[in-house]
Design a protein around this motif. Structure first.
Motif, PDB file in Angstrom:
ATOM      1  N   ALA A 140       0.829  -1.211   0.000  1.00  0.00           N
ATOM      2  CA  ALA A 140       0.000   0.000   0.000  1.00  0.00           C
ATOM      3  C   ALA A 140       0.861   1.257   0.000  1.00  0.00           C
ATOM      4  O   ALA A 140       1.975   1.273   0.538  1.00  0.00           O
ATOM      5  N   ILE A 141       0.315   2.291  -0.605  1.00  0.00           N
ATOM      6  CA  ILE A 141       0.921   3.624  -0.524  1.00  0.00           C
ATOM      7  C   ILE A 141      -0.104   4.559   0.101  1.00  0.00           C
ATOM      8  O   ILE A 141      -1.278   4.554  -0.297  1.00  0.00           O
ATOM      9  N   ILE A 142       0.327   5.305   1.094  1.00  0.00           N
ATOM     10  CA  ILE A 142      -0.532   6.326   1.704  1.00  0.00           C
ATOM     11  C   ILE A 142      -0.096   7.669   1.130  1.00  0.00           C
ATOM     12  O   ILE A 142       1.088   8.024   1.197  1.00  0.00           O
ATOM     13  N   PHE A 143      -1.048   8.376   0.541  1.00  0.00           N
ATOM     14  CA  PHE A 143      -0.723   9.634  -0.129  1.00  0.00           C
ATOM     15  C   PHE A 143      -1.469  10.777   0.553  1.00  0.00           C
ATOM     16  O   PHE A 143      -2.692  10.803   0.583  1.00  0.00           O
ATOM     17  N   ILE A 144      -0.703  11.698   1.136  1.00  0.00           N
ATOM     18  CA  ILE A 144      -1.271  12.902   1.764  1.00  0.00           C
ATOM     19  C   ILE A 144      -1.051  14.048   0.782  1.00  0.00           C
ATOM     20  O   ILE A 144       0.080  14.494   0.590  1.00  0.00           O
ATOM     21  N   ILE A 153      -5.450   5.937  -0.024  1.00  0.00           N
ATOM     22  CA  ILE A 153      -4.724   4.675   0.150  1.00  0.00           C
ATOM     23  C   ILE A 153      -4.714   4.014  -1.218  1.00  0.00           C
ATOM     24  O   ILE A 153      -5.772   3.822  -1.836  1.00  0.00           O
ATOM     25  N   LEU A 154      -3.537   3.694  -1.693  1.00  0.00           N
ATOM     26  CA  LEU A 154      -3.379   3.149  -3.041  1.00  0.00           C
ATOM     27  C   LEU A 154      -2.747   1.769  -2.969  1.00  0.00           C
ATOM     28  O   LEU A 154      -1.877   1.517  -2.116  1.00  0.00           O
ATOM     29  N   GLU A 155      -3.192   0.896  -3.832  1.00  0.00           N
ATOM     30  CA  GLU A 155      -2.588  -0.434  -3.911  1.00  0.00           C
ATOM     31  C   GLU A 155      -1.485  -0.388  -4.961  1.00  0.00           C
ATOM     32  O   GLU A 155      -1.695   0.123  -6.059  1.00  0.00           O
ATOM     33  N   ALA A 156      -0.343  -0.914  -4.575  1.00  0.00           N
ATOM     34  CA  ALA A 156       0.820  -0.801  -5.455  1.00  0.00           C
ATOM     35  C   ALA A 156       1.269  -2.185  -5.917  1.00  0.00           C
ATOM     36  O   ALA A 156       1.240  -3.137  -5.143  1.00  0.00           O
ATOM     37  N   SER A 157       1.650  -2.279  -7.164  1.00  0.00           N
ATOM     38  CA  SER A 157       2.243  -3.530  -7.646  1.00  0.00           C
ATOM     39  C   SER A 157       3.299  -3.197  -8.694  1.00  0.00           C
ATOM     40  O   SER A 157       3.273  -2.130  -9.305  1.00  0.00           O
ATOM     41  N   ASP A 158       4.209  -4.110  -8.854  1.00  0.00           N
ATOM     42  CA  ASP A 158       5.276  -3.964  -9.867  1.00  0.00           C
ATOM     43  C   ASP A 158       6.109  -2.703  -9.694  1.00  0.00           C
ATOM     44  O   ASP A 158       6.588  -2.124 -10.669  1.00  0.00           O
ATOM     45  N   LEU A 159       6.246  -2.268  -8.460  1.00  0.00           N
ATOM     46  CA  LEU A 159       7.113  -1.109  -8.209  1.00  0.00           C
ATOM     47  C   LEU A 159       8.533  -1.588  -7.898  1.00  0.00           C
ATOM     48  O   LEU A 159       8.731  -2.749  -7.499  1.00  0.00           O
ATOM     49  N   PRO A 160       9.504  -0.723  -8.037  1.00  0.00           N
ATOM     50  CA  PRO A 160      10.865  -1.111  -7.640  1.00  0.00           C
ATOM     51  C   PRO A 160      10.885  -1.549  -6.177  1.00  0.00           C
ATOM     52  O   PRO A 160      10.112  -1.030  -5.364  1.00  0.00           O
ATOM     53  N   VAL A 230       3.406  -1.465   4.017  1.00  0.00           N
ATOM     54  CA  VAL A 230       3.411  -0.089   3.516  1.00  0.00           C
ATOM     55  C   VAL A 230       4.598   0.045   2.571  1.00  0.00           C
ATOM     56  O   VAL A 230       5.746  -0.157   2.969  1.00  0.00           O
ATOM     57  N   LYS A 231       4.287   0.342   1.359  1.00  0.00           N
ATOM     58  CA  LYS A 231       5.361   0.526   0.371  1.00  0.00           C
ATOM     59  C   LYS A 231       5.951   1.932   0.489  1.00  0.00           C
ATOM     60  O   LYS A 231       7.148   2.129   0.332  1.00  0.00           O
ATOM     61  N   ALA A 232       5.060   2.885   0.749  1.00  0.00           N
ATOM     62  CA  ALA A 232       5.525   4.269   0.887  1.00  0.00           C
ATOM     63  C   ALA A 232       4.442   5.121   1.524  1.00  0.00           C
ATOM     64  O   ALA A 232       3.252   4.792   1.447  1.00  0.00           O
TER      65      ALA A 232
END
Lengths: 712, 65
Positions: A140-144, A153-160, A230-232
């Protein structure tokens, strides 16, 4: 890489809180179990008592976790705060974030103070503090987004997977046109597979047009971050000015900011030259005073240390502005451009390395017997990219190397790798293994406390010897100062709330070199005042370096030069100007004392925080082995004869080691007594009822914890 | 002549860092100096000879960490 794809799981719009006198008076909670996003007010009584920064973090954590909570339980919480003074452009060191969680290494609250722009961007987006709990099902990525006023809240895949590339990709993704608006918090694969994962906090280096980062290194908060999937965490905000904090007295803020900034600009070139060499000037200084850890803290100096100090790094560091906060004139966050690693996934590529600082040079250099500036840079690069704390990595590896040289572990255990001191290739290989959770590196990544158990139980290693040489206390690996000849610094490490990190009390020079505190009472006073004042920086969102690393030219003429009175006055002025709460230097100490004692009681709540947990490995106190004793025989013999009035004529070195140990361990226990008394704690190291009442932290739940521990 | 913290001082043959500091006031916290750009720490003050025309900066090490 191609444009990244993120799937939106949750999005809320919010009305951004107006900043008033450095505060938004709002907290943001993101629960990853339920994907709930909650914005709550911060009560006035909490604000007055806990101030901000680490104070807010600890209060939220206290209410989130139970005594039985372990680091990888969903209710464990990561809190990130800045503080009321954080985000003042131009004020030296004015952009810090303070991160806390229950540590995988210690089981107790850990805190880490870090640069980069995240803390201010988060605050100006409307939140004094963010609290993350629960565990995401997928990365997951939390974006403020403080520009669009949205939390996602974003679901992340295939990120570095590594922080180096991930920070860059996310920065460009979230504001391609103005990457300066973005700050990213990331971990990496090392945080997944070790107990000492760190967090990288980014900022955009406009001069070099690239992402830079600093690390919240200590205690494995990155490991908690990764465990929560948490990815970021990303914060985005626009332009910042002196008015952004909406200070109570803008003119007074401008005045004190200008004065402190100007002094550093003028005096740093004449003093430590941190804007050129960072903290690498400490390498030769520590070496010459026998305080640089060499070979797992066996020794304090080495003839080759010159090649890993400022004289070398000054020429290696890329020239340019290196402030980790906007307009900071200390600007000590140096880096190496176009570095080409000779191992690992970036082998042969050109990368930018943020660092190294003194701690990394000492921990991953001299303590490992590696006197090669380029290898240290490579270790620095991979630790950051993998998301691992360079201090715990270095100190853990040093322990492993000493175990290997003493045949406590062998080639059979290490996968055939010779891990003698100085073996730089195998040190790097272990680091790659740690990040991947593979081979012997997977064991090293558990940290020294667990390694001692594994080596004893599974490999039959000598547990008592490992207890003496394993440089951890409370489960945290030591930072990089040799304390054998400074009782006060032994206290600075052993009595530190989170474990042996020097940010509470760096007394080694005042005690050992200047003999500024000859009595137990003097040492106890220092071990009260300095931790309290240093705590204050973490409450307010500031860096400690501008306080006493660059000091006024007339400071030596003051009554207490170690306290740097002129700067204390400036910090009180700064606090008054931003918050409108008229404060004196003494008031700053009082603010810290409440939070400091609260953290001690938090340790108690979690099953720690008593005298038995303030212990040190004997390596931190005196010579463990005959080899160490004989390397400084003249010094130790003289102490036995002069200080302790012993007749050592018939003693061999082994007997001298034993008798010196007895004396030094007695001294350390006496120091504990004196410090506990000065801090208003009982003989078991627990704050008394009188102390918590005096400090105004006599909340019912605090008194309940004290009562459970026999204090009422 | 030598320059100590931007002030001119007379130089003498065989002058060491220790002997220089012994002539100065309020140097209790001076455990490190920069001698012509290079760091010298207190354990080496007695053996460090100061050349003529040297530029010296006294570094008050109350800090660190």
């Amino acid at each position: 890489m191609d444009k990244i794809k993120l799937k939106e799981i949750k999005c809320i719009s919010y009305e951004r809180a107006e900043i008033k006198k450095g505060y938004t008076d709002k907290s943001l909670r993101v629960n990853l179990d339920s994907n709930e996003i909650t914005i709550s007010p911060i009560e006035e009584r909490i604000k007055n008592k806990f101030i901000g920064g680490k104070g807010y973090d600890l209060w939220l954590m206290w209410n989130a976790v139970k005594a039985s909570t372990r680091w990888n339980d969903p209710e464990n919480t990561i809190c990130i705060s800045s503080g009321p003074l954080g985000g003042t452009p131009g004020y030296p060191g004015g952009g810090k974030s303070i991160v806390t969680s229950i540590s995988p290494l210690t089981g107790a609250p850990i805190d880490s103070n870090v640069g980069g722009y995240f803390g201010p961007y988060k605050k100006f987006s409307g939140f004094d503090v963010i609290q993350v709990d629960g565990k995401a099902k997928k990365d997951a990525i939390i974006f403020i987004d403080g520009i669009e006023n949205k939390i996602k809240i974003l679901e992340a895949s295939d990120l570095p997977t590594d922080s180096y590339e991930l920070s860059d990709v996310l920065t460009r993704h979230f504001d391609e046109d103005k990457p300066v608006n973005v700050s990213v918090v990331t971990a990496g694969p090392g945080a997944v597979h070790t107990n000492f994962g760190c967090l990288n906090f980014s900022w955009w280096d406009a001069g070099r047009k690239r992402v830079r980062y600093k690390q919240a290194g200590r205690g494995g908060i990155g490991t908690v971050f990764a465990d929560k999937k948490v990815k970021a965490i990303v914060a985005r905000f626009g332009a910042i000015s002196m008015k952004s904090n909406n200070p109570a007295d803008l003119d007074a803020l401008k005045l004190v900011t200008k004065a402190h900034s100007k002094e550093i600009r003028e005096l740093d070139p004449k003093q430590n030259r941190m804007s050129l060499v960072g903290t690498t000037h400490l390498v030769p200084i520590m070496n010459d005073h026998d305080c640089l850890p060499v070979h797992n803290f066996k020794f304090g100096s080495h003839p080759e240390s010159r090649v890993i100090g400022e004289e070398v790094y000054e020429h290696i560091f890329d020239k340019g502005f290196d402030g980790c906060w906007k307009g900071c004139t200390v600007a000590c966050s140096h880096g190496v451009k176009d570095f080409s690693p000779f191992t690992g996934p970036y082998k042969g590529k050109k990368v930018f390395v943020d660092g190294p600082e003194y701690e990394t040079v000492a921990g991953c250099g001299s303590s490992l017997g590696i006197f090669d500036a380029h290898t240290i840079i490579e270790i620095n690069f991979y630790c950051d990219a993998y998301g691992m704390d360079t201090i715990s990595v270095g100190t853990s590896l040093a322990f492993v190397m000493e175990c290997f040289e003493n045949k406590l572990i062998t080639l059979d255990h290490t996968g055939g790798m010779d891990l003698s001191f100085g073996n730089r290739f195998n040190a790097l290989e272990i680091i790659h293994q740690m990040a991947g959770g593979e081979g012997f590196g997977a064991i090293v990544g558990k940290g020294i406390r667990q390694m001692k158990q594994i080596f004893a139980k599974d490999f039959g290693a000598d547990a008592a010897f490992m207890q003496d040489i394993g440089m951890e206390s409370k489960g945290l690996e030591f930072s990089e100062y040799m304390t054998k000849e400074s009782l006060a610094q032994q206290g600075g490490y052993g009595l530190a709330l989170k474990g042996p990190q020097h940010d509470e009390a760096w007394l080694i020079f005042l005690d050992m070199v200047h003999n500024f505190m000859p009595t137990f009472e003097d040492k106890a006073e220092a071990l009260h005042w300095f931790p309290m004042f240093r705590t204050w920086f973490g409450l307010c969102g500031l860096c400690k370096l501008p306080w006493n690393d660059i000091i006024p030219e007339d400071n030596k003429n003051t009554s207490e030069p170690a306290k740097v009175a002129k700067h204390l006055g400036w910090y009180a002025d700064l606090f008054s100007a931003v918050t409108g709460r008229k404060s004196s230097p003494e008031d700053l100490i009082s603010m810290s004392e409440a939070v400091y004692n609260f953290q001690r009681i938090f340790n108690l709540k979690m099953g720690f925080g008593t005298r038995e947990h303030d212990t040190l490995p004997y390596r931190a106190v005196g010579p463990v082995t005959v080899e160490e004793y004989e390397s400084r025989q003249e010094r130790y013999d003289e102490q036995l004869k002069e200080k302790y009035s012993l007749d050592i004529g018939d003693m061999d070195s082994k007997e001298k080691v034993a008798v010196l140990r007895q004396k030094r361990e007695e001294q350390y226990e006496l120091l504990k007594d004196a410090v506990y008394e000065r801090r208003g704690w009982n003989n078991n190291g627990i704050p008394t009822i009188e102390t918590v009442k005096r400090l105004g932290i006599d909340f019912p739940e605090v008194l309940e914890v004290l009562k459970k521990n026999g204090v009422e | 002549m030598i320059e100590v913290d931007e002030k001119q001082m007379p130089w003498s043959k065989d002058m060491t860092m220790a002997s220089l500091l012994a002539t100065l006031e309020n140097v209790e916290f001076c455990s490190v100096v920069r001698l012509n750009g290079r760091l010298v720490s207190s354990p080496k003050f007695a053996e460090t000879i100061i050349p003529d025309n040297s530029k010296i900066q006294l570094l008050p090490m109350v800090s660190g960490g």
